[in-house]
Design a protein around this motif. Structure first.
Motif, PDB file in Angstrom:
ATOM      1  N   MET A 188     -15.736  -7.411  25.666  1.00 15.83           N
ATOM      2  CA  MET A 188     -14.648  -8.321  25.934  1.00 15.83           C
ATOM      3  C   MET A 188     -13.613  -8.554  25.074  1.00 15.83           C
ATOM      4  N   LEU A 189     -13.875  -8.544  23.582  1.00  9.71           N
ATOM      5  CA  LEU A 189     -12.678  -8.592  22.475  1.00  9.71           C
ATOM      6  C   LEU A 189     -11.851  -7.663  22.678  1.00  9.71           C
ATOM      7  N   LEU A 190     -12.205  -6.257  22.710  1.00  5.21           N
ATOM      8  CA  LEU A 190     -11.284  -5.190  22.783  1.00  5.21           C
ATOM      9  C   LEU A 190     -10.527  -5.138  24.038  1.00  5.21           C
ATOM     10  N   ALA A 191     -11.147  -5.361  25.065  1.00  6.58           N
ATOM     11  CA  ALA A 191     -10.394  -5.507  26.455  1.00  6.58           C
ATOM     12  C   ALA A 191      -9.268  -6.473  26.664  1.00  6.58           C
ATOM     13  N   ALA A 192      -9.846  -7.868  26.170  1.00  3.73           N
ATOM     14  CA  ALA A 192      -8.949  -8.762  26.158  1.00  3.73           C
ATOM     15  C   ALA A 192      -7.622  -8.454  25.265  1.00  3.73           C
ATOM     16  N   PHE A 193      -7.868  -8.050  24.152  1.00  6.66           N
ATOM     17  CA  PHE A 193      -6.526  -7.536  23.104  1.00  6.66           C
ATOM     18  C   PHE A 193      -5.852  -6.618  24.055  1.00  6.66           C
ATOM     19  N   ALA A 194      -6.458  -5.527  24.559  1.00  3.80           N
ATOM     20  CA  ALA A 194      -5.792  -4.421  25.280  1.00  3.80           C
ATOM     21  C   ALA A 194      -4.809  -5.187  26.447  1.00  3.80           C
ATOM     22  N   LEU A 195      -5.522  -5.873  27.386  1.00  2.00           N
ATOM     23  CA  LEU A 195      -4.709  -6.732  28.399  1.00  2.00           C
ATOM     24  C   LEU A 195      -3.716  -7.417  27.997  1.00  2.00           C
ATOM     25  N   PHE A 196      -3.924  -8.158  27.101  1.00  2.00           N
ATOM     26  CA  PHE A 196      -2.957  -9.235  26.421  1.00  2.00           C
ATOM     27  C   PHE A 196      -1.766  -8.214  25.991  1.00  2.00           C
ATOM     28  N   THR A 197      -2.082  -7.339  24.967  1.00  2.00           N
ATOM     29  CA  THR A 197      -0.972  -6.548  24.525  1.00  2.00           C
ATOM     30  C   THR A 197       0.088  -5.645  25.522  1.00  2.00           C
ATOM     31  N   ALA A 198      -0.749  -5.211  26.717  1.00  2.00           N
ATOM     32  CA  ALA A 198      -0.045  -4.783  27.880  1.00  2.00           C
ATOM     33  C   ALA A 198       0.695  -5.706  28.618  1.00  2.00           C
ATOM     34  N   ALA A 199       0.248  -6.810  28.868  1.00  2.00           N
ATOM     35  CA  ALA A 199       0.908  -7.883  29.239  1.00  2.00           C
ATOM     36  C   ALA A 199       2.251  -8.404  28.592  1.00  2.00           C
ATOM     37  N   LEU A 200       2.089  -8.557  27.224  1.00  2.00           N
ATOM     38  CA  LEU A 200       3.218  -8.821  26.490  1.00  2.00           C
ATOM     39  C   LEU A 200       4.362  -7.627  26.471  1.00  2.00           C
ATOM     40  N   LEU A 201       3.823  -6.306  26.590  1.00  2.00           N
ATOM     41  CA  LEU A 201       4.811  -5.227  26.600  1.00  2.00           C
ATOM     42  C   LEU A 201       5.446  -5.497  28.004  1.00  2.00           C
ATOM     43  N   ALA A 202       4.842  -5.747  29.208  1.00  2.00           N
ATOM     44  CA  ALA A 202       5.355  -5.675  30.273  1.00  2.00           C
ATOM     45  C   ALA A 202       6.396  -6.946  30.536  1.00  2.00           C
ATOM     46  N   ARG A 203       6.029  -7.926  29.911  1.00  2.00           N
ATOM     47  CA  ARG A 203       7.043  -9.038  30.063  1.00  2.00           C
ATOM     48  C   ARG A 203       8.426  -8.509  29.240  1.00  2.00           C
ATOM     49  N   HIS A 204       8.109  -8.198  28.185  1.00  2.00           N
ATOM     50  CA  HIS A 204       9.284  -7.677  27.397  1.00  2.00           C
ATOM     51  C   HIS A 204      10.209  -6.720  28.219  1.00  2.00           C
ATOM     52  N   LEU A 205       9.630  -5.916  28.648  1.00  2.00           N
ATOM     53  CA  LEU A 205      10.265  -4.636  29.385  1.00  2.00           C
ATOM     54  C   LEU A 205      11.101  -5.405  30.544  1.00  2.00           C
ATOM     55  N   THR A 206      10.433  -6.327  31.202  1.00  2.00           N
ATOM     56  CA  THR A 206      11.010  -6.911  32.534  1.00  2.00           C
ATOM     57  C   THR A 206      11.874  -7.933  32.389  1.00  2.00           C
ATOM     58  N   ALA A 207      12.011  -8.551  30.963  1.00  2.00           N
ATOM     59  CA  ALA A 207      12.919  -9.670  30.677  1.00  2.00           C
ATOM     60  C   ALA A 207      14.231  -9.373  30.885  1.00  2.00           C
ATOM     61  N   PRO A 208      14.952 -10.379  31.462  1.00  2.00           N
ATOM     62  CA  PRO A 208      16.477  -9.950  31.435  1.00  2.00           C
ATOM     63  C   PRO A 208      17.240  -9.693  29.913  1.00  2.00           C
ATOM     64  N   LYS A 209      18.048  -8.719  29.953  1.00  2.00           N
ATOM     65  CA  LYS A 209      18.508  -8.526  28.400  1.00  2.00           C
ATOM     66  C   LYS A 209      19.577  -9.536  28.181  1.00  2.00           C
ATOM     67  N   ARG A 210      19.497 -10.095  26.965  1.00  2.00           N
ATOM     68  CA  ARG A 210      20.621 -10.758  26.365  1.00  2.00           C
ATOM     69  C   ARG A 210      21.869 -10.102  26.221  1.00  2.00           C
ATOM     70  N   PRO A 211      23.100 -10.703  26.563  1.00  2.00           N
ATOM     71  CA  PRO A 211      24.570 -10.233  26.533  1.00  2.00           C
ATOM     72  C   PRO A 211      24.486  -9.953  25.022  1.00  2.00           C
ATOM     73  N   THR A 212      25.231  -8.851  24.540  1.00  2.00           N
ATOM     74  CA  THR A 212      25.541  -8.647  23.227  1.00  2.00           C
ATOM     75  C   THR A 212      27.276  -9.092  22.876  1.00  2.00           C
ATOM     76  N   HIS A 213      27.418  -9.607  21.596  1.00  2.00           N
ATOM     77  CA  HIS A 213      28.973  -9.792  21.376  1.00  2.00           C
ATOM     78  C   HIS A 213      29.342  -8.851  20.332  1.00  2.00           C
ATOM     79  N   ALA A 214      30.491  -8.236  20.869  1.00  2.00           N
ATOM     80  CA  ALA A 214      31.069  -7.300  19.960  1.00  2.00           C
ATOM     81  C   ALA A 214      31.655  -7.907  18.460  1.00  2.00           C
TER      82      ALA A 214
END
Length: 214
Positions: A188-214
């Motif tokens: 359970m412990l290893l699987a929970a960490f793996a699933l949580f890490t995958a979920a965080l990465l997926a959320r980061h990759l699908t999150a809208p990009k913040r506009p950058t200011h020159a």
């Protein structure tokens, strides 16, 4: 937080003697290992004379979360190689919980080191006292091993209160734990960490990009 480690250490030390180990094992574990959750598990491994490979694998699975702690722990603020080495060794859940907030970003090296050293002392001192006084606790007293779980629950509640605008993160953590419990109950412990890490990465990759200011 440091004072909260005293009764937890007392419970650990008492559990040491109730398991049939000498009192000095409590001092040895807390001084040289200093990994609360793993130390509780280590009592059973030692009494069962578990193979060294099993002990090493258990330590890896239980403490792998510290890899993620290191990503945001203010180790850069700690000055000197000996101090950095000890700060890395003493990076516990409690130390991370206290140093990961907004206010801790301005803390000095001295303050961070004293924080970690005092919590280490509280933990080791409480465990030693619990082991020495453990014979006074009746064997009918149960639930001492739940003290660590209770502390983690308190830390989780404080973290949610400190980051009220980031409710998706604890929700993902809870869902990952439930999924791991249902799908991989033996790991359970290893699987929970793996699933949580995958979920965080997926959320980061699908999150809208913040506009950058020159």
């Amino acid at each position: 937080m440091g004072l909260g480690l005293v009764p937890l250490g007392l419970a650990f030390g008492t559990l040491i003697t109730q398991s049939g180990l000498d009192w000095w094992w409590a001092s040895l574990f807390t001084a040289l290992i200093y990994a609360g959750s793993f130390e509780f598990l280590l009592i059973g491994l030692v009494t069962a004379v578990a193979p060294l490979a099993t002990v090493a694998l258990t330590a890896l699975l239980v403490n792998i979360r510290h890899v993620f702690y290191a990503l945001s722990f203010p180790l850069h603020a700690v000055r000197g190689r000996p101090a950095k080495a000890y700060s890395t060794f003493a990076l516990t859940d409690e130390a991370y919980a206290l140093t990961s907030g907004e206010e801790a970003r301005s803390w000095s090296s001295r303050r961070i080191m004293w924080l970690q050293a005092l919590m280490h002392l509280y933990w080791a001192g409480g465990a030693t006292a619990g082991a020495l006084l453990g014979s006074l606790v009746p064997d009918s007293v149960t639930g001492l091993d739940f003290a660590l779980t209770a502390l983690f629950a308190v830390l989780a509640v404080d973290a949610v209160r400190d980051r009220r605008n980031d409710l998706p993160t604890p929700a993902l953590a809870l869902l990952s734990a439930l999924a791991a419990r249902l799908l991989f109950p033996g790991q359970m412990l290893l699987a929970a960490f793996a699933l949580f890490t995958a979920a965080l990465l997926a959320r980061h990759l699908t999150a809208p990009k913040r506009p950058t200011h020159a």
